[in-house]
Design an enzyme around this catalytic site. Structure first.
Site, short mmCIF file in Angstrom:
data_model
loop_
_atom_site.label_atom_id
_atom_site.label_comp_id
_atom_site.label_asym_id
_atom_site.label_seq_id
_atom_site.Cartn_x
_atom_site.Cartn_y
_atom_site.Cartn_z
CG HIS B 145 -15.13 5.18 18.62
ND1 HIS B 145 -15.48 3.92 19.03
CD2 HIS B 145 -13.93 5.45 19.22
CE1 HIS B 145 -14.54 3.44 19.83
NE2 HIS B 145 -13.59 4.34 19.97
CG ASP B 205 -12.61 7.39 22.14
OD1 ASP B 205 -12.93 6.24 22.49
OD2 ASP B 205 -13.33 8.10 21.41
CD GLU B 206 -10.67 2.96 22.12
OE1 GLU B 206 -10.17 2.03 22.77
OE2 GLU B 206 -11.87 3.01 21.79
CB VAL B 207 -7.95 8.51 16.06
CG1 VAL B 207 -8.04 8.69 14.56
CG2 VAL B 207 -8.92 9.44 16.77
CD GLU B 258 -7.65 8.18 23.59
OE1 GLU B 258 -8.33 8.81 24.44
OE2 GLU B 258 -8.00 7.08 23.13
#
Lengths: 392, 388
Positions: B145, B205-207, B258
């Site tokens: 992000h 998050d969401e890497v 995460e």
């Protein structure tokens, strides 16, 4: 810099030429909204057959004007010939589930004009409230509005809406939905609604308009006489949707009537009985009418120039309904895929955009019977605090 | 403790924050009769929140939110006894935070020069919140992000490769360069002094590992570290370094789930924010089972609008409904209603967030047996009109 255009003499005038003069009338279903726009160095010309086309052209012109980094307003050389595909491009607002203050309606009319929408379908009263101040029956709003002082549309308010709309080339089609969706009419018009029964006794609850008493038709005649004068458009929307038969069935007088009329157990015939009389009344007042699809689905005898409003998404694919309506020779309006009150996450505009109103099996004559459609913003969860971002 | 009798009503609290909550309640007890007189009923109230962390997340990266929007929202939060503004201030799309040490970040990363939060703006938000008993926890989400960070900070993001050549596009923050950690150390030093709250949210998050996988330097690093092909280990390596940096500034850390799921070594007081909707009760068990405090957001993504009275489903959530001991349940310190900004800006923020978030506010403050939907409906309709 090399590629900077040298702004020459600015264009200061957009010449507007309207071949059929007259700004004092009202737009109608037959109004011609085509226009031509020519922009070139030294001359900007907007020409249209009618003032309504000129309004559309002015809107387009305003959208063509850009601004560069230095703040200069400019417009590209342009040649436009434009006209609408459908003549009836509407928006429904519901001012019964939640009252909408005048400014919300006027603001909506502005945005409709930005988007070349030309019909404001005013679903003005319904079960929850009756905000329309009737001169013939003042008790209707006195007893039926959420608040008779603050949550009503006076005659002046209604005139304001109609004129504001007219100046933007927008027709105002009022909907007084009957015989269902009329609970708020009850308090101000005793004897109008059907008293429901549990066994032999009245339950105290009321149902749709009572179709078997003469007083109903006297009332309806007087009310629609007023409505026909107040609202100048040729068309009125008479509703006719979602009539719940259970109250009629519970009422012994109605059951007796059904026997006398040999309707058997088919309450659709009773609904038709009411609607047909309503349609006759409205016709004799010199108005045309639009009805929700149930009126067609339930085999009511309709005049050939009736417009059927297709709204149901679930049971039958609406596309089939469009085919059936037009095959039977009636004109149709499409709203089923455009219930904008049904919000969902993400870019739901795409689903609305992808709708092709004429994607049904039918002859060219049939397809020509589709007058257009309407985006509907039902008011169960909508009031002035969220109307604008929900709708646009 | 609020006592309303004649001739004097008394509000007692051990700290001013309690007094603020009591004042809010008192304001809600006052009503108007038909003649316009203001009345309040004789009352005796002993009140305290069930959960200590009751937050709202605003996202000012997907769409910039003008100051006015944020302040109005802080007012609404106070009406609902929310006490944490989780300010998701930057993300892929834009970097509106004007950094003192690294002005290029917003110079190049904001949507436009006037769509930024200056140090004055930030101070204003923090003070406005403070006066309402609301903590401001900023989130500077890394290593994913972060697209907008790369505009103003060269050599921060990982260059992606294809067929041995850089493609020109970038991925998450580059975890193998020392300069990354030099930058983060300086950047978080600033953040630690600008934002007074004890906690900073570090994201995590969401890497997306695909860019790392494509980069030869990163692949080489993985080999040297013995991480094999487990890029979650690389992510944890990065996160641990950031946690150390932020700890050294005496700040506590909040992270998305995460970071815990990928087994980074967390500090004992790290707060894990559970956001993934699928089986979140199980996640709460795991997080608290491992001894970490948790904040619940998974069922409260208010950006996911739907037709009808969806407040009911938010209201019906029971945060402690997961398998676990009493000790574990105590580790759930609260929750946050999230309003992600993909489809939200100042034109629709307020009607989208409120009064739906009020359902979350009550769930987090009130006792666990306050669950009757009909009763809540009556009170919520009144409360909504009050908020207008």
């Amino acid at each position: 810099a090399e590629n900077e255009p040298s702004w020459e003499t600015p264009c200061t005038e957009l010449l507007v030429y309207v071949s059929t003069p007259g700004c004092d009338g009202f737009p109608s279903l037959d109004s011609k909204e085509s226009y031509k726009l020519s922009v070139s160095k030294g001359s900007m010309l907007l020409s249209a057959e009618t003032i309504w086309g000129a309004l559309r052209g002015l809107e387009t012109f305003s959208q063509l004007v850009g601004r560069d980094e230095n703040g200069t307003y400019y417009i590209n050389e342009t040649e436009i010939v434009d006209f609408p595909r459908f003549p009836h491009r509407g928006l429904l607002l519901d001012t019964s589930r939640h009252y909408l203050p005048l400014r919300a309606i006027l603001e909506t009319l502005d945005v409709m004009a930005y988007n070349k929408l030309n019909v404001f379908h005013w679903h003005i009263v319904d079960d929850p409230s009756f905000p329309y101040e009737s001169s013939t029956f003042p008790e209707l709003s006195k007893q039926g509005a959420f608040n008779a002082m603050t949550h009503v549309y006076t005659a002046s308010d209604v005139r304001t809406v109609i004129e504001y709309a007219r100046l933007r080339g927008i027709r105002v089609i009022a909907e007084f939905d009957t015989p269902g969706h009329t609970l708020s009419w009850g308090p101000g018009a005793p004897g109008l609604l059907t008293p429901c029964y549990i066994g032999e006794t009245r339950s105290g609850v009321y149902g749709p308009i009572n179709p078997i008493v003469n007083s109903t038709y006297q009332f309806v005649t007087s009310l629609f006489q007023e409505i026909s004068t107040v609202f100048p458009d040729f068309f009125l929307h008479l509703g006719g949707d979602e009539v719940d038969f259970s109250c009629w069935k519970s009422n012994p007088e109605i059951r007796a009537f059904m026997v006398n009329m040999s309707f058997g157990e088919d309450y659709k015939k009773l609904e038709s009985f009411y609607i047909q009389r309503l349609l006759n009344i409205v016709s004799s007042l010199g108005k045309g009418y639009i009805v929700w699809q149930e009126v067609f689905d339930n085999d009511v005898k309709l005049r050939p120039d009736t417009i059927i409003h297709v709204w149901k998404e679930n049971t039958m694919q609406y596309i089939n309904e469009m085919a059936n309506v037009t095959r039977a020779g009636y004109r149709a309006l499409l709203s089923a895929p455009w219930y904008l009150n049904r919000i969902s996450y993400g870019q739901d505009w795409i689903a609305a955009y992808k709708v092709e109103p004429l994607s049904f099996e039918g002859s060219p004559e049939q397809k020509a019977l589709v007058m257009g459609g309407e985006a509907c913003m039902w008011g169960e969860y909508v009031d002035v605090t969220n109307l604008t971002p929900r709708l646009w | 403790h609020l006592t309303v009798t004649e001739p004097v009503a008394i509000l007692k609290a051990s700290e001013v924050w309690g007094a603020l909550r009591g004042l809010e309640t008192f304001s809600q007890l006052v009503y108007e009769d038909d003649y316009g007189s203001f009345l309040v009923n004789e009352s005796e109230i002993n009140d305290f929140p069930r959960f200590a962390h009751r937050g709202v997340l605003l996202d000012t990266s997907r769409h910039y939110l003008p100051l006015k929007s944020i302040l109005t929202n802080l007012d609404a939060m106070a009406f609902n006894k929310f006490n944490v503004l989780h300010w998701h201030i930057v993300d892929d799309q834009s970097f509106p935070y004007q950094s003192i040490y690294f002005p290029e970040l917003s110079d190049k990363g904001a949507y436009s020069p006037n769509l930024i939060y200056t140090p004055t703006d930030v101070r204003l938000v923090i003070e406005y919140a403070r006066l309402r008993g609301i903590r401001v926890i900023p989130e500077f989400d890394t290593p994913g992000h972060t697209q907008s960070w790369g505009k103003g900070q060269k050599d921060l993001l990982t260059p992606c490769y294809s067929g041995g050549q850089p493609t020109g596009s970038f991925g998450p923050v580059n975890p193998v360069w020392n300069t990354t950690y030099d930058f983060m150390a300086k950047f978080f030093k600033e953040i630690s002094s600008v934002f007074p709250d004890e906690f900073i949210h570090l994201g995590g998050d969401e890497v997306d590992f695909s860019c790392w996988k494509s980069n030869p330097e990163v692949k080489e690093f993985m080999k040297r570290q013995g991480f094999g092909i487990d890029y979650a280990k690389l992510e944890s390596y990065y996160v641990q370094n950031i946690l150390d940096i932020v700890s050294s500034y005496n700040k506590g850390q909040m992270v998305w789930q995460e970071v815990f799921d990928h087994k980074a070594r967390l500090k004992p007081d790290t707060v894990v924010q559970v956001w993934m909707a699928n089986n979140y009760a199980h996640e709460l068990s795991s997080v608290t089972g491992a001894g970490f405090t948790a904040v619940l957001s998974a069922p409260w993504y208010l950006d996911y609008i739907s037709y009808g009275q969806d407040w009911k489903k938010y209201y019906s959530v029971e945060p402690l409904k997961f398998p676990g001991s009493e000790k574990q349940k105590k580790l759930v310190i609260g929750g946050e209603a999230c309003l992600w900004g993909e489809f939200v800006d100042a034109t629709n923020l307020t009607p989208r967030l409120w009064p739906r978030a009020s359902a979350v506010g009550e769930r987090l403050w009130s006792s666990s047996n306050v669950t009757n939907l009909q009763d809540a409906y009556k009170r919520l309709t009144n409360h909504r009109c009050r908020m207008l």
